[in-house]
Design an enzyme around this catalytic site. Sequence first.
Site, short mmCIF file in Angstrom:
data_model
loop_
_atom_site.label_atom_id
_atom_site.label_comp_id
_atom_site.label_asym_id
_atom_site.label_seq_id
_atom_site.Cartn_x
_atom_site.Cartn_y
_atom_site.Cartn_z
N LYS A 1 65.59 84.09 36.19
CA LYS A 1 66.67 84.90 36.77
C LYS A 1 68.01 84.17 36.64
O LYS A 1 69.03 84.78 36.31
CB LYS A 1 66.36 85.22 38.23
CG LYS A 1 65.04 85.95 38.43
CD LYS A 1 64.75 86.24 39.88
CE LYS A 1 63.32 86.67 40.10
NZ LYS A 1 62.81 87.69 39.18
N LYS B 1 61.05 90.29 32.00
CA LYS B 1 61.88 91.47 32.28
C LYS B 1 63.31 91.11 32.65
O LYS B 1 64.23 91.91 32.43
CB LYS B 1 61.24 92.34 33.35
CG LYS B 1 61.11 91.70 34.72
CD LYS B 1 61.97 92.39 35.75
CE LYS B 1 61.67 91.80 37.11
NZ LYS B 1 62.83 91.20 37.75
N GLY C 1 58.94 92.90 41.55
CA GLY C 1 57.61 93.44 41.79
C GLY C 1 57.45 94.07 43.16
O GLY C 1 56.72 95.05 43.34
N ASN C 2 58.14 93.51 44.17
CA ASN C 2 58.00 94.03 45.53
C ASN C 2 58.61 95.41 45.68
O ASN C 2 58.39 96.08 46.69
CB ASN C 2 58.63 93.06 46.54
CG ASN C 2 60.12 92.87 46.33
OD1 ASN C 2 60.59 92.92 45.20
ND2 ASN C 2 60.86 92.65 47.40
N LYS D 1 52.02 82.67 28.71
CA LYS D 1 52.04 83.72 29.74
C LYS D 1 50.62 84.21 30.02
O LYS D 1 49.99 84.82 29.16
CB LYS D 1 52.90 84.89 29.25
CG LYS D 1 53.04 86.01 30.26
CD LYS D 1 53.94 85.62 31.41
CE LYS D 1 54.19 86.80 32.33
NZ LYS D 1 55.00 86.42 33.50
#
Length: 310
Positions: free
Chosen positions: A271, A209, A11-12, A128
Site C-alpha cells: 500500500k 490489487k 478484504g474487510n 504468492k
Amino acid sequence: MGKKMVVALGGNAILSNDASAHAQQQALVQTSAYLVHLIKQGHRLIVSHGNGPQVGNLLLQQQAADSEKNPAMPLDTCVAMTQGSIGYWLSNALNQELNKAGIKKQVATVLTQVVVDPADEAFKNPTKPIGPFLTEAEAKEAMQAGAIFKEDAGRGWRKVVPSPKPIDIHEAETINTLIKNDIITISCGGGGIPVVGQELKGVEAVIDKDFASEKLAELVDADALVILTGVDYVCINYGKPDEKQLTNVTVAELEEYKQAGHFAPGSMLPKIEAAIQFVESQPNKQAIITSLENLGSMSGDEIVGTVVTK
C-alpha cells in the site's frame, strides 16, 4: 468540484466471518453506503477490489470437482470468475444505495485484463500462496506436475505463484470513457486477470490489487488514489509503546520510514509503495490510506487517514 478517485477496497469490505454469497452481498451493501457518501460530494469513482478469500474458495471447489470430464479451471479464469461474481454483487449493492439516496447514476463492471511482463523477475521466484493447505506428501506428488509448493508457517504446504507488477491495463481506455460519461465503474477486481503479449494470453499469477489500482489511477489520470484497509492511519512503530499515526506525510518521509523497516511485506508495504508510485507519477496527485468508515471525511477540512503528497 469533485475529484476523479480510484478507491481500492480491502478484504474487510467484502468478507466477514460468513463466507456465504448472501453474507458477502450484505457486507457490500454496507460498503456501498460509504461509497455513496463520496458520490454525494460530487466525486467520480472507479472502484477496485481484492478477491483473495473468494478465489481461494473457488480453487478449493475446482480441486474438489476436478476430473477428466470436469477439469479444474486455471487461475486466470478463476480470477475472471471472481471479478464477475464480486462485480455483480457490488454493482447491485451500489444501485440499491444510489436509489435510496435518490441519485440517478449508472454502475458498470468491467472485466479487466492487466498486462504483465513475462520477463518480470517474479516469474523466477513465485512467492504468492494460493489454494488449499496440503500435507508434505500431497505437495510432493503435486510438484511432479510442475507446480511449486512451499511450507507455510507450519500450517502445511501451499502452491505458490508469481506476483508480477502491472505494466498496462488493456481496458483502461474503456474505463476512462465510462468515467467521462459519469458512469461509476468497478474494475481491476483481484488485481486484474494477468495477461502477457499482444494476444493477451492468460498466465498463472496473482497481481497485487494495490499495485493494479495504482496503475489504473495513473492511466485514467485520477486526482486521488484511496486505499482502504483495516486501520484508520498508517503507523510507524506499529504495536509498540511509541506507535505513531501518520496524518500528512510526504513521499520522502515515507521512503525513510520504508527503508527503516516500519512496514510489513504483504501487509502495509504494498500500500505504501503504491501510494508513493502514484503521487510521484504526476504533479498534484494525492494518495490516501484509511479505513472504509472514514470515506465520508474525504471532502471535509480534515481527512481521517494518512494523506500522502509530494
